[in-house]
Scaffold this motif. Structure first.
Motif, mmCIF file in Angstrom:
data_model
loop_
_atom_site.group_PDB
_atom_site.id
_atom_site.type_symbol
_atom_site.label_atom_id
_atom_site.label_comp_id
_atom_site.label_asym_id
_atom_site.label_seq_id
_atom_site.Cartn_x
_atom_site.Cartn_y
_atom_site.Cartn_z
ATOM 1 N N ALA A 146 44.698 34.087 45.394
ATOM 2 C CA ALA A 146 44.055 34.965 44.148
ATOM 3 C C ALA A 146 44.085 34.137 42.920
ATOM 4 O O ALA A 146 43.035 33.914 42.204
ATOM 5 N N PHE A 147 45.042 33.274 42.795
ATOM 6 C CA PHE A 147 45.001 32.261 41.825
ATOM 7 C C PHE A 147 43.740 31.407 41.452
ATOM 8 O O PHE A 147 43.386 31.171 40.577
ATOM 9 N N ARG A 148 43.228 30.940 42.567
ATOM 10 C CA ARG A 148 42.387 29.986 42.694
ATOM 11 C C ARG A 148 41.094 30.851 42.264
ATOM 12 O O ARG A 148 40.050 30.133 41.805
ATOM 13 N N VAL A 196 34.133 31.186 40.511
ATOM 14 C CA VAL A 196 33.976 32.383 39.829
ATOM 15 C C VAL A 196 35.414 32.232 38.961
ATOM 16 O O VAL A 196 35.413 32.777 37.759
ATOM 17 N N GLY A 197 36.255 31.680 39.759
ATOM 18 C CA GLY A 197 37.533 31.609 38.745
ATOM 19 C C GLY A 197 37.667 30.895 37.568
ATOM 20 O O GLY A 197 37.801 31.298 36.502
ATOM 21 N N PHE A 198 36.904 29.811 37.728
ATOM 22 C CA PHE A 198 36.517 28.932 36.575
ATOM 23 C C PHE A 198 35.742 29.316 35.446
ATOM 24 O O PHE A 198 36.200 29.512 34.439
ATOM 25 N N ASN A 199 34.668 29.865 35.855
ATOM 26 C CA ASN A 199 33.819 30.379 34.762
ATOM 27 C C ASN A 199 32.795 31.719 35.594
ATOM 28 O O ASN A 199 31.669 31.291 36.030
ATOM 29 N N PRO A 200 33.148 32.837 35.504
ATOM 30 C CA PRO A 200 32.397 33.890 36.028
ATOM 31 C C PRO A 200 30.958 33.890 35.617
ATOM 32 O O PRO A 200 29.957 34.148 36.226
ATOM 33 N N ASN A 203 49.559 26.249 43.744
ATOM 34 C CA ASN A 203 48.425 26.984 44.498
ATOM 35 C C ASN A 203 47.435 26.187 45.563
ATOM 36 O O ASN A 203 46.615 26.427 45.857
ATOM 37 N N THR A 204 48.144 25.109 46.192
ATOM 38 C CA THR A 204 47.543 24.685 47.288
ATOM 39 C C THR A 204 48.271 24.861 48.639
ATOM 40 O O THR A 204 49.578 25.277 48.618
ATOM 41 N N PRO A 205 47.649 25.364 49.819
ATOM 42 C CA PRO A 205 48.265 25.699 50.810
ATOM 43 C C PRO A 205 49.276 24.793 51.160
ATOM 44 O O PRO A 205 50.597 25.242 51.523
#
Lengths: 366, 350
Positions: free
Chosen positions: B73-75, B221-225, B287-289
Motif C-alpha cells: 500500500a505504501f508503494r 499513482v502513488g507518486f502523483n495522482p 517497502n521492498t519485498p
C-alpha cells in the motif's frame, strides 16, 4: 559525501568500544555470581514455575496472586527466586507456547498456567512432555499430567452481590466483565443472583470491556454507569478494572460526599480504592489463587500430583471469601447479611447459578 | 549515484538496528545488568536450538505477509493501518473454512487460504473504495475497520462457530499447514509450511511491483495522482486495487496463524499486533519485498528471543519490554534517518 560516512563509522566504532569495555567489567561480576550459585543449591531440587497470561505478574489480580503463592512456597522451603521458582511473563498470545516450553527445558518439575487463555497451548505441551507436572487455573485440561484448578467464583460473587444490594441507595448496581466467556459468566451469574436475592427490584447493568487489560475502557464504562445513577460497580475484568477504580476515585476526589463504590475481584483490592481519607473499595471477592498454587506445589513436591483431576476450591475450602477491610463501608449489618447467605450456601439451601440459563431459572424461582 | 543510493538503502537499516542494540545495551548497563549476557540470552532464545529456530521462523512468517501488506500500500502512497483488522478477518475466514468444509487437501487447503485472502481483500476494499470515490482518508477508515474486525470476530466465535465458548474446534487435517515432520526435526516447535507460501508470495509481489504494468501504474499513482490521471491512468481503480491486494496480503498473514500455528481461533482480548508490527516491518524493509522478508525475520527474532532474557539473564520483564521497544523504535525511525540523510545528500549534490 565520503566524509559523512567516515564520521558515522567512527561514531559507531567508538560507541561499540565503550560498550565492549563496560561489558567486560560486568562479565566478571557475573562469574562470581555464578560461583555463588553452585553452593546454594542444597535445600530441594524440586522446581516450580508459572506462565502468566497477558495481564502480567503485576496485574493486581489473579496472576499476581498466583505469584504471591509461589513466593510463599519458595519462602517456606528456603528457596530463592529464579533458582527454584520463577515466572515467565506473556505479552501476547503467541508467547504462551514458547514460555511453557522454555520452562520445561529449564527443567522445572511443576508448571502452572495462569488463566483460561493458556488452555489450548497447555493441552498441546502436556501431551509432548508427559513427565512434567502441570496445572491450569480457571479451566479444565484433560490430560493425565495436568491438574485443573477451578474456583467457585459464583459463590463469592453471590456474596458480594448481597453486599452491593445492601449498600446501594439508588437501587441500581453495575457489573463490568472482562472478556465475555464461560468463566466470567460465573461471576456475572452469581452477582446478579446475590443482588436479586436481597431485593428483586434492584437493576443490574451488565457491561463487557472485551479485554482484561484495557483500563481505558474500564474507565469509560464506569463513567457511564456512575452517570446513570449506578452507585456500586462489581468488576471481574483483571487489569481493565483499574480503570473502574480510577473513575470512582476521580469522582470521589471531586465530590467527597458522593456515595460510590467499587467491588474488587480476585485479591483484596482495598489499596486500589484509597483516595485521600476515603476508600471507594466496598469489598472484594477474594479468590485465593495463591493458596491453591502454594498447596498444589507442596503436594506435587511430595509426589501427590493431582494430574487429570479437576480441583474445585470454594467457600468450603476458604479459598473464596469476602474482604471486610473497609470497615467504614462494610457495616456490621452488611457483614451479618453476607454471613447469613454464606451459611445458606454452605448448608446447600441455595444453589448459586453458574451460567446465564441457570440465572434465569434462579430468578424465576425467587 | 545510483550505486551509492543502493548502498545507502542497505546500510541505513543496518545502522538503525545497531543503534537500537546499542541504546538497549546502554539501558541494561544503566540498570545494572550485563548487556552481553542479556543479548546472549536474546540470541539463545531465538537461535539456541532447533526448537527456538523453528519458533523464530514460525513467528516471522505472518510478519512477512503483514509487512508486505503495508509495504504494498505504501508503494501506492496509501497508509494501510488496517493490516491488523485484515489479519483478524483472514484468520477467522481461514479457520471457518477449515472447520466447516470437508474436502480433500488439494481443494480444502487452497480454499481456506483463498478465503482468508478474500476476507482480507474485502477489508481492504472498503477503505480503498471510500478513498477513491469520496476522498475519505484511508488511515481513519482502516483504524475503524480494525475495531469492527476485532469485535465482530469475537462475536462470531462466541455465537456462530461455538456455543458461547472462547475457542473454536480445531480445523480439519486437510486444511492444516502444520507439519509433523517440521515439528519433529525442530523438537515440537510449531514451524509450518506457511513459511514457503510467505516467501513465494514475497517473490510474486516483487514481480508485480517491479516487473509489471500494474505495479508501474500503482507506483505512478502513488507518486502523483494528477500526473497519472493526465497520462491516462485510472486513479480510483488503482487506489482500490492497491488496497485490495494489500488487504489480501493481510488476510494471508491471518491464515498463517489460523491454518499453521494455532489451527483454531480464540476470542481475542486485544489486537494480535501482527498487523501493527507489519507497519514497522514494512518501514524497516524500505517497502521492498526483499527488505520486508529480512525485517520480518529481525522482528521474529527480537520477539522470540526476548522471552529468554528474564529467565536466561535475570533481566526483569519490564526492562526487556523497554529494550525491545527501543530497538524497534530505532529500527522504525530508520525511515526518518533515511529521509533526512537523503535530503541532506540531495541538497549537497546540487
Amino acid at each position: 559525501m565520503r566524509k559523512n560516512w567516515t564520521l558515522l563509522l567512527a561514531l559507531l566504532l567508538s560507541v561499540g568500544m565503550v560498550l565492549a569495555a563496560c561489558g567486560g567489567g560486568a562479565d566478571k561480576e557475573e562469574e562470581t555470581k555464578d560461583a555463588d550459585k553452585g553452593e546454594e543449591e542444597t535445600t530441594t531440587d524440586f522446581k516450580v514455575a508459572m506462565v502468566t497470561d497477558i495481564g502480567g505478574v503485576d496485574d493486581k489480580s489473579f496472576n499476581q496472586s498466583a505469584w504471591e503463592g509461589l513466593k510463599a512456597w519458595g519462602e517456606e522451603h528456603g528457596i530463592e527466586e529464579k533458582k527454584g521458582f520463577d515466572y515467565a511473563q506473556s505479552n501476547d498470545k503467541a508467547d504462551y507456547m514458547p514460555n511453557l516450553t522454555r520452562l520445561i527445558r529449564d527443567e522445572y518439575n511443576m508448571i502452572f498456567a495462569i488463566g483460561f487463555e493458556l488452555k489450548e497451548d497447555l493441552n498441546k505441551v502436556a501431551k509432548q512432555y508427559p513427565d512434567t507436572h502441570f496445572a491450569i487455573v480457571d479451566d479444565v485440561v484433560e490430560q493425565d499430567n495436568v491438574a485443573s484448578i477451578n474456583f467457585k467464583e459464583h459463590q463469592g460473587s453471590f456474596l458480594v452481590g448481597v453486599a452491593a444490594a445492601m449498600k446501594t441507595k439508588t437501587n441500581k448496581v453495575g457489573f463490568v466483565g472482562g472478556v465475555d466467556s464461560p468463566l466470567i459468566s460465573k461471576f456475572e451469574s452469581g452477582f446478579i443472583a446475590g443482588v436479586k436475592s436481597v431485593n428483586p427490584d434492584i437493576e443490574v447493568d451488565v457491561q463487557y470491556a472485551e479485554s482484561f487489560g484495557a483500563a481505558d475502557k474500564g474507565k469509560v464504562i464506569a463513567s457511564n454507569m456512575y452517570n446513570n445513577d449506578i452507585d456500586v460497580i462489581y468488576h471481574a475484568s483483571g487489569g481493565t478494572g483499574n480503570g473502574v477504580f480510577n473513575e470512582a476515585k476521580d469522582l470521589k476526589k471531586n465530590d467527597p460526599d458522593r456515595d460510590i463504590w467499587v467491588i474488587g475481584v480476585d485479591r483484596d483490592q482495598h489499596e486500589e480504592g484509597q483516595i485521600g481519607d476515603h476508600n471507594v473499595t466496598l469489598t472484594s471477592m477474594v479468590k485465593r489463587v495463591d493458596v491453591a498454587v502454594h498447596d498444589l506445589s507442596n503436594k506435587a513436591m511430595n509426589g501427590e500430583h493431582h494430574g487429570g483431576e479437576v480441583l474445585e476450591y470454594g467457600l468450603e475450602e476458604d479459598a473464596i471469601n469476602v474482604a471486610t477491610t473497609n470497615e467504614d463501608a462494610m457495616t456490621q449489618d452488611i457483614i451479618d447479611a453476607v454471613e447469613d447467605w454464606k451459611e445458606k450456601i454452605l448448608s446447600g439451601d441455595i444453589e448459586v447459578p453458574k451460567t446465564r440459563e441457570e440465572t434465569e431459572k434462579f430468578l424465576e424461582a425467587l | 549515484m545510483s550505486s551509492s543510493h543502493r548502498l545507502f538503502s542497505v546500510l541505513i537499516p543496518i545502522i538503525s538496528v545497531l543503534l537500537g542494540l546499542i541504546a538497549g545495551a546502554v539501558i541494561m548497563l544503566l540498570s545494572g545488568y550485563n548487556p552481553i549476557t542479556g543479548y546472549a540470552a536474546l540470541w539463545r532464545g531465538a537461535f539456541g536450538d532447533a526448537y527456538t529456530i523453528g519458533e523464530t521462523i514460525r513467528r516471522s512468517t505472518p510478519y512477512i505477509l503483514s509487512g508486505l501488506a503495508v509495504a504494498f500500500a505504501f508503494r501506492a502512497n496509501l497508509f494501510n493501518i488496517g493490516a491488523e483488522g485484515q489479519v483478524i478477518v483472514g484468520w477467522l475466514a481461514a479457520v471457518w473454512v477449515g472447520i466447516s468444509v470437508e474436502a480433500p487437501m488439494v481443494i480444502h487447503l487452497p480454499l481456506a487460504i483463498l478465503a482468508a485472502a478474500l476476507a482480507g481483500a474485502l477489508w481492504g476494499f472498503i477503505p480503498g473504495l471510500l478513498k477513491a470515490k469520496l476522498g475519505v482518508h484511508e488511515v481513519i477508515v482502516t483504524i475503524m475497520m480494525n475495531y469492527i474486525a476485532l469485535y465482530s470476530t469475537n462475536e462470531i466465535i462466541r455465537n456462530v462457530l461455538t456455543d458461547h465458548k472462547t475457542t473454536t474446534e480445531s480445523i480439519h487435517e486437510s486444511a492444516s499447514m502444520a507439519s509433523e515432520w517440521l515439528g519433529s526435526i525442530t523438537f515440537f516447535s510449531r514451524l509450518h509450511y506457511g513459511i514457503l507460501l510467505a516467501l513465494f508470495i514475497a517473490i510474486i509481489i516483487w514481480f508485480l511491483i517491479d516487473r509489471t504494468t500494474i505495479g508501474y501504474e500503482l507506483k505512478a499513482v502513488g507518486f502523483n495522482p494528477h500526473a497519472s490521471k493526465y497520462a491516462g491512468m485510472n486513479v480510483s481503480k488503482n487506489i482500490i486495487l492497491a488496497m485490495v491486494i494489500s488487504g489480501a496480503l493481510g488476510g494471508l498473514a491471518g491464515a498463517m496463524e489460523g491454518l499453521g500455528t494455532y489451527g483454531n481461533i480464540s476470542v481475542m482480548s486485544g489486537f494480535s499486533n501482527i498487523g501493527f508490527d507489519g507497519i514497522a516491518v514494512a518501514l524497516l524493509g524500505a517497502n521492498t519485498p526483499l527488505g520486508v522478508v529480512i525485517a520480518a525475520f529481525l522482528f521474529g527474532t527480537l520477539k522470540e528471543g526476548a522471552g529468554e532474557m528474564p529467565t536466561g539473564a535475570g533481566i526483569p520483564t519490564e526492562l526487556v519490554d523497554v529494550i525491545i521497544a527501543i530497538i524497534i523504535f530505532f529500527v522504525a525511525s530508520s525511515y526518518i534517518i533515511r529521509w533526512a540523510l537523503l535530503r541532506f545528500k540531495g541538497g549537497k549534490s546540487k
